[in-house]
Design a protein around this motif. Structure first.
Motif, PDB file in Angstrom:
ATOM      1  N   ASN A  62      28.086   2.647  28.725  1.00 50.69           N
ATOM      2  CA  ASN A  62      28.738   2.608  27.411  1.00 50.69           C
ATOM      3  C   ASN A  62      29.895   1.617  27.416  1.00 50.69           C
ATOM      4  OD1 ASN A  62      30.011   4.860  29.129  1.00 50.69           O
ATOM      5  ND2 ASN A  62      31.561   4.587  27.525  1.00 50.69           N
ATOM      6  N   HIS A  63      30.030   0.878  26.318  1.00 49.75           N
ATOM      7  CA  HIS A  63      31.158  -0.037  26.132  1.00 49.75           C
ATOM      8  C   HIS A  63      31.563  -0.003  24.666  1.00 49.75           C
ATOM      9  CE1 HIS A  63      31.171  -1.894  30.108  1.00 49.75           C
ATOM     10  NE2 HIS A  63      29.859  -1.852  30.055  1.00 49.75           N
ATOM     11  N   CYS A  64      32.843   0.035  24.406  1.00 50.53           N
ATOM     12  CA  CYS A  64      33.349   0.037  23.045  1.00 50.53           C
ATOM     13  C   CYS A  64      32.911  -1.240  22.342  1.00 50.53           C
ATOM     14  CB  CYS A  64      34.867   0.143  23.068  1.00 50.53           C
ATOM     15  SG  CYS A  64      35.613   0.338  21.447  1.00 50.53           S
ATOM     16  N   GLY A  65      32.283  -1.097  21.184  1.00 45.09           N
ATOM     17  CA  GLY A  65      31.801  -2.238  20.433  1.00 45.09           C
ATOM     18  C   GLY A  65      30.361  -2.598  20.710  1.00 45.09           C
ATOM     19  N   SER A  66      29.746  -1.933  21.689  1.00 43.43           N
ATOM     20  CA  SER A  66      28.353  -2.223  22.019  1.00 43.43           C
ATOM     21  C   SER A  66      27.427  -1.213  21.354  1.00 43.43           C
ATOM     22  CB  SER A  66      28.143  -2.198  23.536  1.00 43.43           C
ATOM     23  OG  SER A  66      28.022  -0.863  23.997  1.00 43.43           O
ATOM     24  N   ARG A  67      26.125  -1.424  21.505  1.00 44.68           N
ATOM     25  CA  ARG A  67      25.150  -0.485  20.972  1.00 44.68           C
ATOM     26  C   ARG A  67      25.276   0.893  21.615  1.00 44.68           C
ATOM     27  NH1 ARG A  67      23.052   0.076  16.170  1.00 44.68           N
ATOM     28  NH2 ARG A  67      21.860  -1.702  15.430  1.00 44.68           N
ATOM     29  N   PHE A  68      25.786   0.945  22.842  1.00 45.94           N
ATOM     30  CA  PHE A  68      26.046   2.221  23.503  1.00 45.94           C
ATOM     31  C   PHE A  68      27.543   2.476  23.475  1.00 45.94           C
ATOM     32  CE2 PHE A  68      22.117   0.941  25.992  1.00 45.94           C
ATOM     33  CZ  PHE A  68      21.263   1.674  25.175  1.00 45.94           C
ATOM     34  N   GLU A  69      28.007   2.963  22.326  1.00 50.88           N
ATOM     35  CA  GLU A  69      29.424   3.225  22.131  1.00 50.88           C
ATOM     36  C   GLU A  69      29.685   4.696  21.865  1.00 50.88           C
ATOM     37  OE1 GLU A  69      32.497   0.932  19.403  1.00 50.88           O
ATOM     38  OE2 GLU A  69      31.535   2.549  18.253  1.00 50.88           O
ATOM     39  N   GLN A  70      28.864   5.299  21.014  1.00 52.12           N
ATOM     40  CA  GLN A  70      29.051   6.669  20.571  1.00 52.12           C
ATOM     41  C   GLN A  70      28.004   7.592  21.202  1.00 52.12           C
ATOM     42  OE1 GLN A  70      31.638   7.618  18.482  1.00 52.12           O
ATOM     43  NE2 GLN A  70      32.312   5.473  18.655  1.00 52.12           N
ATOM     44  N   ILE A  71      28.308   8.892  21.216  1.00 56.25           N
ATOM     45  CA  ILE A  71      27.316   9.866  21.690  1.00 56.25           C
ATOM     46  C   ILE A  71      26.048   9.761  20.862  1.00 56.25           C
ATOM     47  CG2 ILE A  71      26.802  12.329  21.947  1.00 56.25           C
ATOM     48  CD1 ILE A  71      29.685  12.822  22.566  1.00 56.25           C
ATOM     49  N   GLU A  72      26.204   9.507  19.563  1.00 52.09           N
ATOM     50  CA  GLU A  72      25.038   9.391  18.691  1.00 52.09           C
ATOM     51  C   GLU A  72      24.095   8.277  19.137  1.00 52.09           C
ATOM     52  OE1 GLU A  72      28.120   9.625  17.726  1.00 52.09           O
ATOM     53  OE2 GLU A  72      28.230  11.489  16.554  1.00 52.09           O
ATOM     54  N   ASP A  73      24.652   7.205  19.709  1.00 58.95           N
ATOM     55  CA  ASP A  73      23.814   6.112  20.199  1.00 58.95           C
ATOM     56  C   ASP A  73      22.917   6.583  21.332  1.00 58.95           C
ATOM     57  OD1 ASP A  73      25.200   4.470  18.407  1.00 58.95           O
ATOM     58  OD2 ASP A  73      26.694   3.920  19.915  1.00 58.95           O
ATOM     59  N   LEU A  74      23.480   7.316  22.266  1.00 56.93           N
ATOM     60  CA  LEU A  74      22.697   7.841  23.382  1.00 56.93           C
ATOM     61  C   LEU A  74      21.721   8.909  22.897  1.00 56.93           C
ATOM     62  CD1 LEU A  74      25.648   8.177  25.906  1.00 56.93           C
ATOM     63  CD2 LEU A  74      23.861   6.421  25.934  1.00 56.93           C
ATOM     64  N   ARG A  75      22.161   9.713  21.944  1.00 54.74           N
ATOM     65  CA  ARG A  75      21.315  10.768  21.388  1.00 54.74           C
ATOM     66  C   ARG A  75      20.061  10.181  20.744  1.00 54.74           C
ATOM     67  NH1 ARG A  75      24.935  13.612  17.631  1.00 54.74           N
ATOM     68  NH2 ARG A  75      25.870  14.524  19.511  1.00 54.74           N
ATOM     69  N   TYR A  76      20.205   9.019  20.141  1.00 58.91           N
ATOM     70  CA  TYR A  76      19.060   8.351  19.536  1.00 58.91           C
ATOM     71  C   TYR A  76      18.225   7.608  20.579  1.00 58.91           C
ATOM     72  CZ  TYR A  76      16.367   4.814  17.019  1.00 58.91           C
ATOM     73  OH  TYR A  76      15.355   4.002  16.573  1.00 58.91           O
TER      74      TYR A  76
END
Length: 274
Positions: free
Chosen positions: A153-167
């Motif tokens: 995860n990196h702030c500003g990337s596609r992997f930023e929020q828990i929701e991104d990983l959840r999807y």
């Protein structure tokens, strides 16, 4: 849980110097950040000194150093590596990006790693369908080598929020895709890392322990992140892997002392769990 040091603590020096400082600070292992990895997965990015020579014991041969030379120049084992992010943005870039990841996976296998970490591109410029397809194929490349991929995860990337990983994780649909939790980057994105451990207890492949005040990096234990709660939650869900300690080494500060202080702080937090 076992403690390693991330070379991201030392972004302004070459990898050989970072390895020497980490070993001097008494760490049992090292985790190599993306800033010290070449775009073909060959550890080629070494800052040059004022004379234009690469920082490799005074010998300008760093750009030829493959994985076996890396192992020899490190006094501590390399336990994790974060390669360059999978930043495919158009269909024409897909094959090129996957070839690069394949090279990096082979490099990691030669180094003796069972896993590589990788992030994603900018969240506003990287289409989900392309990233998911790229990760599906990358996961297959890793599985062919009995390796796993850890999403960083990196702030500003596609992997930023828990929701991104959840999807993303169900869409990728691969059991060898895990998560590398970076507490500093999650804090910068207003995410509590303990929630990630609770939601994905069986998917954590690495814990990168960093501290922040807002988005500003600090010495470990001098920021706003409840690192004790992170470690307690990690232990509570059964995580027993590596901790990659990343700390701020301020300009003019003794890097060895800063690394030692952060190692000792982390060990105290671990000891308090028992």
């Amino acid at each position: 849980m076992r403690i390693s040091a991330s070379t991201d603590s030392l972004p302004d020096v070459g990898l050989p110097t970072a390895l020497r400082l980490i070993a001097k600070a008494g760490y049992a292992a090292v985790s190599i950040g993306a800033g010290h990895v070449g775009d073909k997965g060959d550890i080629t990015h070494f800052p040059t000194n004022a004379q234009g020579s690469t920082d490799f014991d005074g010998v300008d041969r760093a750009r030829e150093a493959p994985a076996d030379k890396l192992a020899k120049m490190s006094n501590v084992p390399v336990v994790s590596v974060e390669i360059h992010p999978l930043s495919v943005g158009t269909p024409t870039e897909l094959a090129e990006e996957l070839e690069r990841v394949d090279q990096q996976l082979e490099w990691g296998r030669r180094l003796g790693l069972r896993s590589l970490c990788l992030g994603a591109g900018h969240r506003e410029r990287q289409p989900w369908p392309l990233l998911i397809e790229a990760l599906r194929q990358a996961a297959q490349q890793a599985a062919a080598r009995n390796m796993t991929l850890c999403l960083a995860n990196h702030c500003g990337s596609r992997f930023e929020q828990i929701e991104d990983l959840r999807y993303a994780i169900p869409e990728i649909g691969a059991v060898n895709v895990l998560i590398a939790v970076d507490t500093g980057e999650f804090h910068a994105a207003a995410v509590n890392s303990t929630h990630v451990f609770r939601e994905f207890p069986n998917r954590i492949g690495l814990l990168k322990l960093a501290d922040r005040r807002g988005r500003r990096a600090t010495r470990l234990g001098h920021g706003e992140i409840n690192l004790s709660a992170v470690l307690e939650t990690a232990a509570g869900v059964g995580y027993n892997g590596w901790i990659a300690v990343q700390t701020l080494v301020a300009p003019g500060e003794d890097a060895t002392e800063a690394l030692i202080a952060s190692r000792e702080h982390t060990q105290r937090l671990l000891d308090a769990l028992h």
